[in-house]
Design a protein around this motif. Structure first.
Motif, short mmCIF file in Angstrom:
data_model
loop_
_atom_site.label_atom_id
_atom_site.label_comp_id
_atom_site.label_asym_id
_atom_site.label_seq_id
_atom_site.Cartn_x
_atom_site.Cartn_y
_atom_site.Cartn_z
N THR A 74 3.17 21.02 -25.60
CA THR A 74 2.53 21.50 -26.82
C THR A 74 2.69 20.55 -28.01
OG1 THR A 74 4.50 22.77 -27.42
CG2 THR A 74 2.80 23.91 -26.15
N ILE A 75 3.52 19.51 -27.85
CA ILE A 75 3.75 18.58 -28.95
C ILE A 75 3.06 17.26 -28.62
CG2 ILE A 75 5.50 17.28 -30.22
CD1 ILE A 75 7.40 19.62 -29.76
N ARG A 76 2.05 16.93 -29.42
CA ARG A 76 1.29 15.69 -29.22
C ARG A 76 1.56 14.69 -30.34
NH1 ARG A 76 -0.20 15.65 -24.15
NH2 ARG A 76 -1.72 14.01 -24.69
N ASP A 77 1.92 15.18 -31.52
CA ASP A 77 2.32 14.32 -32.63
C ASP A 77 3.14 15.17 -33.60
OD1 ASP A 77 0.51 15.66 -34.53
OD2 ASP A 77 -1.10 14.54 -33.53
N THR A 78 3.60 14.56 -34.68
CA THR A 78 4.51 15.27 -35.59
C THR A 78 3.84 16.47 -36.28
OG1 THR A 78 3.98 13.63 -37.29
CG2 THR A 78 6.02 13.32 -36.04
N SER A 79 2.52 16.50 -36.32
CA SER A 79 1.85 17.64 -36.93
C SER A 79 2.04 18.92 -36.12
CB SER A 79 0.35 17.36 -37.11
OG SER A 79 -0.29 17.27 -35.84
N ASP A 80 2.46 18.78 -34.87
CA ASP A 80 2.71 19.96 -34.03
C ASP A 80 4.10 20.55 -34.23
OD1 ASP A 80 0.18 19.88 -32.74
OD2 ASP A 80 0.90 18.27 -31.43
N ILE A 81 4.91 19.87 -35.02
CA ILE A 81 6.25 20.38 -35.34
C ILE A 81 6.15 21.22 -36.61
CG2 ILE A 81 8.62 19.75 -35.91
CD1 ILE A 81 8.12 17.10 -34.44
N PRO A 82 6.64 22.46 -36.60
CA PRO A 82 6.49 23.32 -37.77
C PRO A 82 7.02 22.68 -39.05
CG PRO A 82 7.32 24.56 -35.91
CD PRO A 82 7.34 23.12 -35.50
N GLU A 83 6.34 22.95 -40.14
CA GLU A 83 6.81 22.49 -41.44
C GLU A 83 8.11 23.20 -41.80
OE1 GLU A 83 5.59 20.13 -43.26
OE2 GLU A 83 3.68 19.76 -42.23
N GLY A 84 8.83 22.61 -42.74
CA GLY A 84 10.06 23.24 -43.18
C GLY A 84 11.26 22.71 -42.43
#
Length: 332
Positions: free
Chosen positions: A216-226
């Motif tokens: 489910t993680i393709r780039d840093t945008s897939d990591i939740p903010e915060g």
């Protein structure tokens, strides 16, 4: 879905082959959702998960408090594991390691109170304090066993020599270390060999590579903010994600051919490492918990295991799993 029971160590602690890593419910992985976290624990117990893993530093304290509320009235159905050694002072993390006997003795009181129990089933030294002889630390931990406050002892992210020294003071039931298709260090640094020689169980945390092996993680945008640990982890920097994605994609293709998902494949691989290995995938959502538990029904053929090894051998992953300061605290 069926989860088998495995025995950790010669001291005979029986646990579900999959436990539940609870850290992310209150710490390290984005915003907390107490309602969903509680429902996830409830569902885990329904599915036969007995081992709940926490630590006083998670929050700090809020993780143990959450679990204490969740298991109230059904303490006899769970195996409670917590950790000590990442120093908390006045409710705040100091980001220091503290293995002093007086700190160990003080910390157990708060852990038991927050968990709402008179004893822990398994108490780990979370990290090894380089300024305190491990014999001193485990002397204090052994006193907790003698006092009936703790049933079994473990150690986390320790090197082979330290494991031997701790085990000589009091028999260890479990060694907990990160282990997944992205982190296979214990296969080559002597840790797995040592625990098997000594008859100690092995508990694999982050068996899904902190979510990387879910696909489910393709780039840093897939990591939740915060506040999400992965935003500072080298392995999750964009350049390393790009290097690691082909491995995940090949595993995903293999999973599709075998009629499963990459996360189930990766978790089943960890469970296939031996009857002395227990995995504690962390999640704070029921839907992921249920997929994880379903991996216990998956048996990997020799051909699939060989294909996995060719795709994800030791050293295939780009980027360290922790920043430099935290890496220095591993394998002491």
């Amino acid at each position: 879905m069926a989860i088998d029971i495995r025995t950790l160590g010669k001291t005979g602690l029986d646990v579900s082959e999959q436990g539940l890593g609870c850290m992310g419910m209150t710490f390290g992985y984005g915003e907390a959702d107490a309602t969903e976290a509680r429902a996830t624990i409830d569902r885990a117990l329904e599915l036969g998960v007995t081992l709940l893993d926490t630590a006083d530093m998670y929050g700090p304290y809020t993780n143990e408090e959450l679990i204490g509320r969740a298991v109230a009235g059904r303490r006899d159905r769970v195996v409670l594991a917590s950790k000590v050694g990442n120093e908390v002072v006045d409710g705040k993390l100091t980001w220091r390691v503290n293995g002093r006997p007086d700190y160990i003795r003080r910390s157990i009181e708060g852990t038991l109170r927050r968990l709402g129990t008179d004893h822990l089933d398994l108490y780990y030294l979370h990290r090894v304090d380089p300024e305190v002889e491990v014999e001193e630390t485990f002397g204090a931990l052994a006193e907790l066993v003698q006092a009936g406050l703790v049933r079994h002892l473990g150690i986390s992210e320790a090197g082979p020599a330290t494991i031997r020294r701790a085990h000589a003071v009091h028999p260890l039931t479990a060694v907990q270390t990160e282990y997944s298709l992205f982190t296979r260090d214990v296969e080559v640094n002597g840790v797995l060999e040592t625990v098997r020689e000594l008859g100690i169980g092995f508990v694999a945390y982050s068996p899904l590579g902190r979510g990387f092996l879910t696909g489910t993680i393709r780039d840093t945008s897939d990591i939740p903010e915060g506040i999400d640990f992965r935003r500072i982890a080298p392995r999750f920097k964009d350049e390393n994600i790009r290097q690691n994605l082909p491995v995940v994609d090949q595993l995903s293709d293999l999973a599709a051919v075998t009629g499963t998902t990459v996360s189930r494949l990766a978790l089943a691989w960890v469970l296939s490492r031996g009857e002395d290995v227990v995995a504690i995938p962390g999640t704070k959502r029921r839907r992921y918990l249920e997929e994880n538990v379903s991996a216990s029904d998956l048996t990997l053929s020799p051909d699939v295991l060989a294909a996995i090894d060719s795709i994800a051998p030791y050293g295939v992953t780009a980027g360290n799993r922790y920043p430099d300061a935290e890496m220095a605290a591993l394998n002491r």
